[in-house]
Motif scaffolding. Structure first.
Motif, PDB file in Angstrom:
ATOM      1  N   THR A 143      20.862  42.185  36.532  1.00  0.00           N
ATOM      2  CA  THR A 143      19.454  41.870  36.735  1.00  0.00           C
ATOM      3  C   THR A 143      19.322  40.577  37.539  1.00  0.00           C
ATOM      4  OG1 THR A 143      19.446  40.831  34.537  1.00  0.00           O
ATOM      5  CG2 THR A 143      18.655  43.104  34.701  1.00  0.00           C
ATOM      6  N   GLU A 144      19.469  39.428  36.884  1.00  0.00           N
ATOM      7  CA  GLU A 144      19.337  38.156  37.588  1.00  0.00           C
ATOM      8  C   GLU A 144      20.682  37.438  37.730  1.00  0.00           C
ATOM      9  OE1 GLU A 144      16.396  35.828  35.659  1.00  0.00           O
ATOM     10  OE2 GLU A 144      14.775  37.260  35.969  1.00  0.00           O
ATOM     11  N   ASN A 145      21.397  37.298  36.630  1.00  0.00           N
ATOM     12  CA  ASN A 145      22.667  36.582  36.633  1.00  0.00           C
ATOM     13  C   ASN A 145      23.800  37.532  37.019  1.00  0.00           C
ATOM     14  OD1 ASN A 145      24.961  35.111  36.123  1.00  0.00           O
ATOM     15  ND2 ASN A 145      24.228  34.248  34.209  1.00  0.00           N
ATOM     16  N   VAL A 146      24.422  37.273  38.140  1.00  0.00           N
ATOM     17  CA  VAL A 146      25.472  38.158  38.631  1.00  0.00           C
ATOM     18  C   VAL A 146      26.645  38.213  37.658  1.00  0.00           C
ATOM     19  CG1 VAL A 146      27.110  38.548  40.496  1.00  0.00           C
ATOM     20  CG2 VAL A 146      24.810  37.729  41.011  1.00  0.00           C
ATOM     21  N   ILE A 147      26.951  37.084  37.024  1.00  0.00           N
ATOM     22  CA  ILE A 147      28.118  37.001  36.156  1.00  0.00           C
ATOM     23  C   ILE A 147      27.892  37.693  34.812  1.00  0.00           C
ATOM     24  CG2 ILE A 147      29.742  35.424  35.016  1.00  0.00           C
ATOM     25  CD1 ILE A 147      29.962  35.308  37.990  1.00  0.00           C
ATOM     26  N   GLU A 148      26.643  37.846  34.393  1.00  0.00           N
ATOM     27  CA  GLU A 148      26.365  38.308  33.034  1.00  0.00           C
ATOM     28  C   GLU A 148      26.964  39.671  32.717  1.00  0.00           C
ATOM     29  OE1 GLU A 148      22.028  40.470  33.809  1.00  0.00           O
ATOM     30  OE2 GLU A 148      22.122  38.600  32.693  1.00  0.00           O
ATOM     31  N   PHE A 149      27.073  40.527  33.730  1.00  0.00           N
ATOM     32  CA  PHE A 149      27.502  41.897  33.475  1.00  0.00           C
ATOM     33  C   PHE A 149      28.958  41.985  33.045  1.00  0.00           C
ATOM     34  CE2 PHE A 149      29.572  41.430  37.448  1.00  0.00           C
ATOM     35  CZ  PHE A 149      30.530  42.406  37.509  1.00  0.00           C
ATOM     36  N   VAL A 150      29.777  40.998  33.428  1.00  0.00           N
ATOM     37  CA  VAL A 150      31.205  41.109  33.136  1.00  0.00           C
ATOM     38  C   VAL A 150      31.584  40.594  31.753  1.00  0.00           C
ATOM     39  CG1 VAL A 150      31.930  40.963  35.531  1.00  0.00           C
ATOM     40  CG2 VAL A 150      31.731  38.888  34.188  1.00  0.00           C
ATOM     41  N   GLU A 151      30.661  39.914  31.081  1.00  0.00           N
ATOM     42  CA  GLU A 151      31.021  39.295  29.805  1.00  0.00           C
ATOM     43  C   GLU A 151      31.488  40.328  28.786  1.00  0.00           C
ATOM     44  OE1 GLU A 151      27.719  36.937  28.595  1.00  0.00           O
ATOM     45  OE2 GLU A 151      28.066  35.395  30.118  1.00  0.00           O
ATOM     46  N   ARG A 152      30.766  41.453  28.657  1.00  0.00           N
ATOM     47  CA  ARG A 152      31.161  42.488  27.698  1.00  0.00           C
ATOM     48  C   ARG A 152      32.493  43.099  28.094  1.00  0.00           C
ATOM     49  NH1 ARG A 152      31.229  47.634  28.218  1.00  0.00           N
ATOM     50  NH2 ARG A 152      29.957  47.555  30.108  1.00  0.00           N
ATOM     51  N   GLU A 153      32.674  43.324  29.397  1.00  0.00           N
ATOM     52  CA  GLU A 153      33.908  43.926  29.869  1.00  0.00           C
ATOM     53  C   GLU A 153      35.102  43.008  29.599  1.00  0.00           C
ATOM     54  OE1 GLU A 153      33.048  44.661  33.946  1.00  0.00           O
ATOM     55  OE2 GLU A 153      31.534  46.191  33.513  1.00  0.00           O
ATOM     56  N   ARG A 154      34.912  41.712  29.816  1.00  0.00           N
ATOM     57  CA  ARG A 154      35.985  40.754  29.558  1.00  0.00           C
ATOM     58  C   ARG A 154      36.338  40.711  28.074  1.00  0.00           C
ATOM     59  NH1 ARG A 154      33.769  35.741  33.373  1.00  0.00           N
ATOM     60  NH2 ARG A 154      34.563  36.547  35.362  1.00  0.00           N
ATOM     61  N   ILE A 155      35.312  40.722  27.237  1.00  0.00           N
ATOM     62  CA  ILE A 155      35.551  40.700  25.786  1.00  0.00           C
ATOM     63  C   ILE A 155      36.359  41.918  25.364  1.00  0.00           C
ATOM     64  CG2 ILE A 155      34.409  40.904  23.534  1.00  0.00           C
ATOM     65  CD1 ILE A 155      32.163  39.138  24.682  1.00  0.00           C
ATOM     66  N   ASN A 156      36.025  43.074  25.917  1.00  0.00           N
ATOM     67  CA  ASN A 156      36.775  44.290  25.587  1.00  0.00           C
ATOM     68  C   ASN A 156      38.254  44.144  25.943  1.00  0.00           C
ATOM     69  OD1 ASN A 156      34.739  45.802  24.441  1.00  0.00           O
ATOM     70  ND2 ASN A 156      34.175  46.831  26.338  1.00  0.00           N
ATOM     71  N   LEU A 157      38.538  43.642  27.136  1.00  0.00           N
ATOM     72  CA  LEU A 157      39.934  43.499  27.551  1.00  0.00           C
ATOM     73  C   LEU A 157      40.679  42.497  26.682  1.00  0.00           C
ATOM     74  CD1 LEU A 157      39.819  43.597  31.468  1.00  0.00           C
ATOM     75  CD2 LEU A 157      39.945  45.468  29.830  1.00  0.00           C
ATOM     76  N   LEU A 158      39.983  41.477  26.205  1.00  0.00           N
ATOM     77  CA  LEU A 158      40.608  40.488  25.331  1.00  0.00           C
ATOM     78  C   LEU A 158      40.841  41.027  23.923  1.00  0.00           C
ATOM     79  CD1 LEU A 158      38.671  37.234  26.346  1.00  0.00           C
ATOM     80  CD2 LEU A 158      41.025  37.852  26.946  1.00  0.00           C
ATOM     81  N   ASN A 159      40.079  42.070  23.556  1.00  0.00           N
ATOM     82  CA  ASN A 159      40.183  42.637  22.208  1.00  0.00           C
ATOM     83  C   ASN A 159      40.968  43.945  22.177  1.00  0.00           C
ATOM     84  OD1 ASN A 159      38.748  40.581  20.900  1.00  0.00           O
ATOM     85  ND2 ASN A 159      36.779  41.517  21.397  1.00  0.00           N
ATOM     86  N   GLY A 160      41.693  44.222  23.238  1.00  0.00           N
ATOM     87  CA  GLY A 160      42.540  45.411  23.238  1.00  0.00           C
ATOM     88  C   GLY A 160      41.819  46.708  23.529  1.00  0.00           C
ATOM     89  N   VAL A 161      40.601  46.613  24.063  1.00  0.00           N
ATOM     90  CA  VAL A 161      39.797  47.808  24.351  1.00  0.00           C
ATOM     91  C   VAL A 161      39.902  48.143  25.841  1.00  0.00           C
ATOM     92  CG1 VAL A 161      37.482  48.810  24.344  1.00  0.00           C
ATOM     93  CG2 VAL A 161      38.188  47.282  22.484  1.00  0.00           C
ATOM     94  N   GLN A 162      40.190  49.389  26.147  1.00  0.00           N
ATOM     95  CA  GLN A 162      40.236  49.835  27.536  1.00  0.00           C
ATOM     96  C   GLN A 162      38.809  50.045  28.047  1.00  0.00           C
ATOM     97  OE1 GLN A 162      42.780  53.249  28.074  1.00  0.00           O
ATOM     98  NE2 GLN A 162      44.644  52.110  27.654  1.00  0.00           N
ATOM     99  N   PHE A 211      24.227  42.902  46.745  1.00  0.00           N
ATOM    100  CA  PHE A 211      22.836  42.526  46.510  1.00  0.00           C
ATOM    101  C   PHE A 211      21.858  43.572  47.033  1.00  0.00           C
ATOM    102  CE2 PHE A 211      24.588  38.127  46.207  1.00  0.00           C
ATOM    103  CZ  PHE A 211      24.065  37.830  44.958  1.00  0.00           C
ATOM    104  N   GLY A 212      22.356  44.522  47.789  1.00  0.00           N
ATOM    105  CA  GLY A 212      21.489  45.598  48.250  1.00  0.00           C
ATOM    106  C   GLY A 212      21.111  46.530  47.116  1.00  0.00           C
ATOM    107  N   GLN A 213      22.074  46.797  46.219  1.00  0.00           N
ATOM    108  CA  GLN A 213      21.855  47.704  45.097  1.00  0.00           C
ATOM    109  C   GLN A 213      21.838  46.984  43.751  1.00  0.00           C
ATOM    110  OE1 GLN A 213      21.235  50.903  45.673  1.00  0.00           O
ATOM    111  NE2 GLN A 213      21.634  50.803  47.867  1.00  0.00           N
ATOM    112  N   ASN A 214      22.017  45.652  43.759  1.00  0.00           N
ATOM    113  CA  ASN A 214      22.089  44.865  42.523  1.00  0.00           C
ATOM    114  C   ASN A 214      23.185  45.356  41.587  1.00  0.00           C
ATOM    115  OD1 ASN A 214      20.086  43.142  43.289  1.00  0.00           O
ATOM    116  ND2 ASN A 214      18.772  43.502  41.532  1.00  0.00           N
ATOM    117  N   TYR A 215      24.378  45.594  42.133  1.00  0.00           N
ATOM    118  CA  TYR A 215      25.492  45.903  41.256  1.00  0.00           C
ATOM    119  C   TYR A 215      26.695  45.063  41.638  1.00  0.00           C
ATOM    120  CZ  TYR A 215      27.383  49.196  44.798  1.00  0.00           C
ATOM    121  OH  TYR A 215      27.874  49.785  45.935  1.00  0.00           O
ATOM    122  N   ALA A 216      27.574  44.927  40.666  1.00  0.00           N
ATOM    123  CA  ALA A 216      28.755  44.103  40.861  1.00  0.00           C
ATOM    124  C   ALA A 216      29.903  44.679  40.050  1.00  0.00           C
ATOM    125  CB  ALA A 216      28.463  42.665  40.448  1.00  0.00           C
TER     126      ALA A 216
END
Length: 370
Positions: free
Chosen positions: A42-61, A25-30
């Motif tokens: 930005t505000e929702n801590v979880i929001e940033f991982v959604e794209r990354e999770r989708i990539n892993l589920l779709n075979g994208v590194q 929370f000091g640098q607003n990164y996760a």
């Protein structure tokens, strides 16, 4: 015969992207997993991982997992592989609904009493103070040591987050140095999980250790990752501010007085600390602690790119002697020492940096730099 209902798991899947959440929370990164690449939110801590999770589920590194992709590309076993070995395929469907992370890691801020050469102002107030007085004239890695704006209400946000995140299995605390943070024990009061994990340099007095022992008695288990990379002379250079003998005494004090605290050594192998591997391994074994090894990639001047070829055979020989022990990260270290090309330009910058650091701190350079 019944049909096989076992779900098909993508080749790029890693449960850590769902199971673990690290927040600063000091640098607003996760980021997810200790090897993940940080992403700003930005505000929702979880929001940033959604794209990354989708990539892993779709075979994208996904690039956030580059640490493991590089290990796997070199033909070695990655941390992702370790996670998958323990993963129950029958649980896969649960990961499509964004469950609450099982492990949450929070940074308590950058307040620290050490200035490790491979660290930076984001994680050390000592570095922040040093750089604010006069920048280091390192070229390739100057950005690493830059001071960036940070939030000042980190612990308040940590406490609020823990009160709303839901039921987690393990809380991991990092810094800075958690044990010297003024609100560290206040944060422990709101923690309801059974398992606590934290990283510490253990450079505190016995009074603080006693307070820590009392405050953590409510936890079923406490995993303490004690940071040390080398023996006395090298350790007191690369972890400037460290009293090596006091560190060892504090480890032994906790071993004798805190039965629910399990101590592990966490070591960052740089082109400097790896040279002391032969001596340091005896200390680890004598103290009877588990050993986790990380390989420094940034700052680049401390990576294996600046490890001279003439010292590598001896280091590889030591690694071979250690392969019969259960040391996490040893295989990655071996691959890095074997396969990372020596970079003469980066080496010159390392020499420049080390000499400048030594002059500022008025301490001798503990290794041969030709």
């Amino acid at each position: 015969m019944s049909a096989d209902t076992t779900p098909t798991i993508p080749d790029t899947f890693c449960p850590a992207k769902w199971d673990e959440l690290q927040v600063n929370f000091g640098q607003n990164y996760a980021y997810s997993c200790c090897k993940g690449t940080p992403t700003q939110f930005t505000e929702n801590v979880i929001e940033f991982v959604e794209r990354e999770r989708i990539n892993l589920l779709n075979g994208v590194q996904d690039p956030s997992c580059d640490y493991c992709w590089k290990v796997e590309k070199s033909g070695n076993k990655s941390l992702r592989h370790t996670y998958l070995e323990k993963f129950n395929a029958a649980d896969f469907d649960r990961y499509t609904s964004n469950p609450t992370p099982r492990l949450v890691e929070l940074s308590v801020g950058n307040e620290c009493n050490l200035q490790c050469v491979y660290c930076n102002p984001k994680f050390s107030s000592k570095w922040e103070h040093d750089v604010s007085e006069r920048p280091y004239m390192v070229f390739a890695d100057r950005y690493v040591y830059a001071i960036t704006p940070k939030n000042t209400d980190v612990m308040e946000r940590n406490i609020d987050f823990l009160q709303h995140v839901g039921n987690i299995s393990v809380l991991n605390l990092i810094g800075g140095e958690p044990l010297i943070n003024k609100k560290f024990f206040q944060l422990l009061d709101v923690v309801s999980t059974k398992y606590l994990s934290l990283s510490s340099n253990l450079m505190v007095n016995k009074q603080t250790l006693d307070r820590f022992i009392n405050a953590t008695a409510k936890f079923e288990r406490v995993n303490l990752r004690a940071s040390l990379d080398a023996t006395k002379v090298i350790s007191e250079f690369v972890r400037y501010g460290l009293d090596y003998d006091q560190f060892v005494e504090n480890v032994q004090y906790l071993q004798s007085n805190a039965p629910n605290v399990k101590i592990q050594f966490g070591s960052v192998m740089t082109s400097i600390t790896v040279r002391d591997l032969e001596h340091f391994r005896h200390v680890v074994q004598d103290l009877g602690v588990e050993w986790n090894i990380d390989v420094c990639q940034t700052p680049r001047i401390h990576s294996m790119s600046t490890l001279p070829d003439w010292v590598r055979p001896e280091i590889l020989n030591t690694i071979s002697q250690l392969e019969s022990f259960d040391i996490r990260g040893l295989d990655v270290l071996k691959s890095a020492v074997e396969n990372t090309p020596f970079n003469k330009t980066l080496y010159k910058e390392l020499v420049h940096f080390v000499n400048e650091f030594a002059q500022r701190k008025k301490i001798p350079v503990p290794i041969c730099l030709d």
